[in-house]
Write a protein that holds these residues in place. Structure first.
Motif, PDB file in Angstrom:
ATOM      1  N   THR A 113      16.025  -9.567  11.358  1.00  0.00           N
ATOM      2  CA  THR A 113      15.135  -9.410  10.215  1.00  0.00           C
ATOM      3  C   THR A 113      14.351  -8.114  10.333  1.00  0.00           C
ATOM      4  O   THR A 113      13.761  -7.823  11.388  1.00  0.00           O
ATOM      5  N   GLN A 114      14.367  -7.342   9.274  1.00  0.00           N
ATOM      6  CA  GLN A 114      13.602  -6.107   9.276  1.00  0.00           C
ATOM      7  C   GLN A 114      12.150  -6.391   8.927  1.00  0.00           C
ATOM      8  O   GLN A 114      11.843  -7.303   8.155  1.00  0.00           O
ATOM      9  N   HIS A 115      11.270  -5.609   9.511  1.00  0.00           N
ATOM     10  CA  HIS A 115       9.827  -5.855   9.379  1.00  0.00           C
ATOM     11  C   HIS A 115       9.115  -4.528   9.214  1.00  0.00           C
ATOM     12  O   HIS A 115       9.421  -3.555   9.893  1.00  0.00           O
ATOM     13  N   ARG A 116       8.177  -4.495   8.282  1.00  0.00           N
ATOM     14  CA  ARG A 116       7.326  -3.318   8.120  1.00  0.00           C
ATOM     15  C   ARG A 116       6.009  -3.564   8.850  1.00  0.00           C
ATOM     16  O   ARG A 116       5.454  -4.678   8.778  1.00  0.00           O
ATOM     17  N   PRO A 117       5.465  -2.556   9.526  1.00  0.00           N
ATOM     18  CA  PRO A 117       4.145  -2.750  10.134  1.00  0.00           C
ATOM     19  C   PRO A 117       3.107  -3.240   9.131  1.00  0.00           C
ATOM     20  O   PRO A 117       2.237  -4.041   9.471  1.00  0.00           O
ATOM     21  N   ALA A 118       3.190  -2.781   7.873  1.00  0.00           N
ATOM     22  CA  ALA A 118       2.228  -3.180   6.851  1.00  0.00           C
ATOM     23  C   ALA A 118       2.347  -4.650   6.482  1.00  0.00           C
ATOM     24  O   ALA A 118       1.444  -5.208   5.846  1.00  0.00           O
ATOM     25  N   ASP A 119       3.460  -5.318   6.878  1.00  0.00           N
ATOM     26  CA  ASP A 119       3.595  -6.738   6.591  1.00  0.00           C
ATOM     27  C   ASP A 119       2.583  -7.564   7.377  1.00  0.00           C
ATOM     28  O   ASP A 119       2.257  -8.689   6.988  1.00  0.00           O
ATOM     29  N   THR A 120       2.128  -7.040   8.505  1.00  0.00           N
ATOM     30  CA  THR A 120       1.026  -7.656   9.235  1.00  0.00           C
ATOM     31  C   THR A 120      -0.242  -7.073   8.649  1.00  0.00           C
ATOM     32  O   THR A 120      -0.743  -6.033   9.093  1.00  0.00           O
ATOM     33  N   ASN A 147      -2.344   6.553  -5.315  1.00  0.00           N
ATOM     34  CA  ASN A 147      -3.620   5.856  -5.138  1.00  0.00           C
ATOM     35  C   ASN A 147      -3.616   4.501  -5.844  1.00  0.00           C
ATOM     36  O   ASN A 147      -3.984   3.475  -5.255  1.00  0.00           O
ATOM     37  N   ILE A 148      -3.208   4.478  -7.088  1.00  0.00           N
ATOM     38  CA  ILE A 148      -3.221   3.233  -7.870  1.00  0.00           C
ATOM     39  C   ILE A 148      -2.161   2.264  -7.349  1.00  0.00           C
ATOM     40  O   ILE A 148      -2.406   1.050  -7.245  1.00  0.00           O
ATOM     41  N   ARG A 149      -0.983   2.774  -7.006  1.00  0.00           N
ATOM     42  CA  ARG A 149       0.062   1.907  -6.453  1.00  0.00           C
ATOM     43  C   ARG A 149      -0.409   1.242  -5.173  1.00  0.00           C
ATOM     44  O   ARG A 149      -0.206   0.030  -4.972  1.00  0.00           O
ATOM     45  N   ALA A 150      -1.034   2.020  -4.294  1.00  0.00           N
ATOM     46  CA  ALA A 150      -1.513   1.458  -3.029  1.00  0.00           C
ATOM     47  C   ALA A 150      -2.636   0.460  -3.259  1.00  0.00           C
ATOM     48  O   ALA A 150      -2.734  -0.552  -2.551  1.00  0.00           O
ATOM     49  N   LEU A 151      -3.489   0.718  -4.252  1.00  0.00           N
ATOM     50  CA  LEU A 151      -4.573  -0.218  -4.550  1.00  0.00           C
ATOM     51  C   LEU A 151      -4.013  -1.544  -5.056  1.00  0.00           C
ATOM     52  O   LEU A 151      -4.445  -2.625  -4.616  1.00  0.00           O
ATOM     53  N   ILE A 152      -3.055  -1.473  -5.966  1.00  0.00           N
ATOM     54  CA  ILE A 152      -2.458  -2.701  -6.513  1.00  0.00           C
ATOM     55  C   ILE A 152      -1.759  -3.485  -5.405  1.00  0.00           C
ATOM     56  O   ILE A 152      -1.883  -4.717  -5.307  1.00  0.00           O
ATOM     57  N   TRP A 153      -1.008  -2.779  -4.548  1.00  0.00           N
ATOM     58  CA  TRP A 153      -0.331  -3.459  -3.436  1.00  0.00           C
ATOM     59  C   TRP A 153      -1.352  -4.130  -2.526  1.00  0.00           C
ATOM     60  O   TRP A 153      -1.155  -5.281  -2.089  1.00  0.00           O
ATOM     61  N   ASN A 154      -2.435  -3.448  -2.218  1.00  0.00           N
ATOM     62  CA  ASN A 154      -3.461  -4.012  -1.344  1.00  0.00           C
ATOM     63  C   ASN A 154      -4.110  -5.249  -1.950  1.00  0.00           C
ATOM     64  O   ASN A 154      -4.348  -6.238  -1.259  1.00  0.00           O
ATOM     65  N   LEU A 155      -4.420  -5.187  -3.240  1.00  0.00           N
ATOM     66  CA  LEU A 155      -5.053  -6.337  -3.886  1.00  0.00           C
ATOM     67  C   LEU A 155      -4.124  -7.553  -3.845  1.00  0.00           C
ATOM     68  O   LEU A 155      -4.570  -8.689  -3.622  1.00  0.00           O
ATOM     69  N   SER A 156      -2.835  -7.334  -4.045  1.00  0.00           N
ATOM     70  CA  SER A 156      -1.866  -8.417  -3.975  1.00  0.00           C
ATOM     71  C   SER A 156      -1.744  -8.956  -2.557  1.00  0.00           C
ATOM     72  O   SER A 156      -1.759 -10.179  -2.333  1.00  0.00           O
ATOM     73  N   ALA A 157      -1.619  -8.042  -1.592  1.00  0.00           N
ATOM     74  CA  ALA A 157      -1.482  -8.459  -0.198  1.00  0.00           C
ATOM     75  C   ALA A 157      -2.755  -9.143   0.305  1.00  0.00           C
ATOM     76  O   ALA A 157      -2.695 -10.111   1.070  1.00  0.00           O
TER      77      ALA A 157
END
Length: 403
Positions: A4-11, A80-90
């Motif tokens: 299974t592949q894993h991104r550091p950001a998944d943690t 900036n906006i893409r990263a903000l949306i991803w962060n809010l979801s995560a």
């Protein structure tokens, strides 16, 4: 069997909001090109019409600078906006985990302030996007200022609720706050968030013409800016004692330079307030005073850039967490000092040296200092691209054979 592949950001960690913050800050560095190189008579900032006119009538150098600035703003504002949306979801998923409950019981609860910090930056970035890309925006700007102040007000409520929950927990009874883990400037994140909101509140003071709007901007930004300064001083002094006793926490090493962006945003806040006092309330300063003020801010930033560089080099931080195989979400805190120092040097050059007639605009001295600002901007861009590749690219875990 497929691995299974894993991104550091998944943690997930709330510090990933700094990925959005850094991208928004880089968009601001590109706006500095337009701010100080494109003529905008009668307005404190350039707008779409000024930029279009300068591009059509300017020479190749001006056209190239505008082209680079516009593309840079578009790309990094989108990031900036893409990263903000991803962060809010995560973050919404993270709140349901035991890791979140554990974070709320530790010193790291203050990292939650990275959320309002990133939100405030995104509001600033969106305003820049509007100025650069939306025709006739200035005709409704007074209404936009009021909407922006409402947005910053809501972000301030979020920030102070988070700060209140943290301080209420750690100050209401003893033994809750781990002083031995206070060996970095990570606890200055709340001060950084409040200062970012303060500089947003100060924008109408410099650009609005309505007396009530300007007065509200001055008062609210002053209150928030003062709170940020008090929090910065308290958190920095207490952290320094812990660092002298226990050394600097390795993964939190980049926070040693968090003073640099705090100084930049508060410095811009003061400049915006001074402009509003001058245009609306006829309170006059002079260019020599501004030059000295900006020189002091640059001196503070140089001191903390030097401190951070010395410690990070001694710890081998860059070799492991930036250029090497290790990852830490706190690495995104490295972007802010480079962005902030680049922005401050643009203000120092144009509002300080040029305004006081120490150097000639677009002369050799001008480009010598501006060149340093652009160099710091390029480092910030390289850091964002490198860290995004490290943290958001899937990896296949390496199987370590049993001994």
């Amino acid at each position: 069997m497929a691995q299974t592949q894993h991104r550091p950001a998944d943690t997930y960690s709330p510090l990933y909001f700094l990925a959005s913050l850094g991208a928004g800050g880089i968009a601001v560095t590109f706006f500095m090109f337009l701010m100080f190189w494109v003529p905008h008579p009668g307005r404190p900032v350039p707008i779409f019409e000024d930029i279009s006119a300068a591009f059509l009538t300017g020479g190749p150098a001006m056209q190239a600078a505008i082209g680079v600035a516009v593309l840079g703003i578009a790309y990094f504002a989108t990031l900036n906006i893409r990263a903000l949306i991803w962060n809010l979801s995560a973050f919404a998923a993270f709140r349901k985990s035991e890791a979140y409950a554990e974070l709320r019981r530790s010193n790291a609860e203050s990292t939650l302030l990275a959320m309002p910090l990133a939100m405030a930056m995104s509001v600033n970035a969106l305003f820049i996007v509007g100025l650069v890309f939306v025709p006739q925006l200035w005709s409704i700007v007074e209404y936009l200022f009021r909407l922006a102040m409402v947005a910053f007000g809501l972000i301030a409520v979020l920030a102070f609720r988070q700060i209140g929950a943290f301080l209420g927990r750690v100050l209401s009874k003893g033994g809750v706050f781990d002083v031995t883990a206070h060996n970095s400037f990570a606890q200055l994140t709340p001060a950084f968030a409040v200062s970012m909101i303060a500089v947003g509140f100060a924008a109408p003071a410099a650009m609005a013409t309505n007396l009530t709007t300007v007065a509200a901007s001055l008062v609210l930004s002053t209150i928030l800016g003062t709170v940020a300064i008090l929090y910065t001083g308290f958190a920095a002094v207490t952290a320094l004692g812990s660092m002298l006793q226990h050394g600097t926490a390795r993964e939190a090493g980049p926070t040693l330079m968090i003073i640099v962006p705090i100084v930049t945003v508060l410095g811009i806040m003061f400049l915006r307030q001074d402009h509003g006092l001058h245009t609306t309330f006829a309170a006059h300063g002079n260019d020599g005073e501004t030059l000295v003020f900006l020189s002091r801010l640059v001196a503070i930033q140089l001191a903390f850039l030097g401190l951070g560089a010395v410690v990070l080099r001694a710890q081998g931080y860059f070799a492991d967490f930036v250029l090497g195989p290790k990852t830490s979400p706190g690495s995104y805190a490295l972007v802010c000092p480079f962005v902030a120092f680049a922005v401050m040097l643009h203000f120092f050059t144009n509002k300080g040296l040029v305004a006081a007639e120490v150097v000639e605009k677009f002369g050799i001295g001008y480009w010598a200092v501006t060149g340093v600002a652009i160099a710091f901007q390029l480092v910030a861009i390289a850091l964002v691209l490198r860290l995004n590749r490290q943290h958001f690219t899937a990896r296949t875990p390496v199987v370590v054979p049993a001994e």
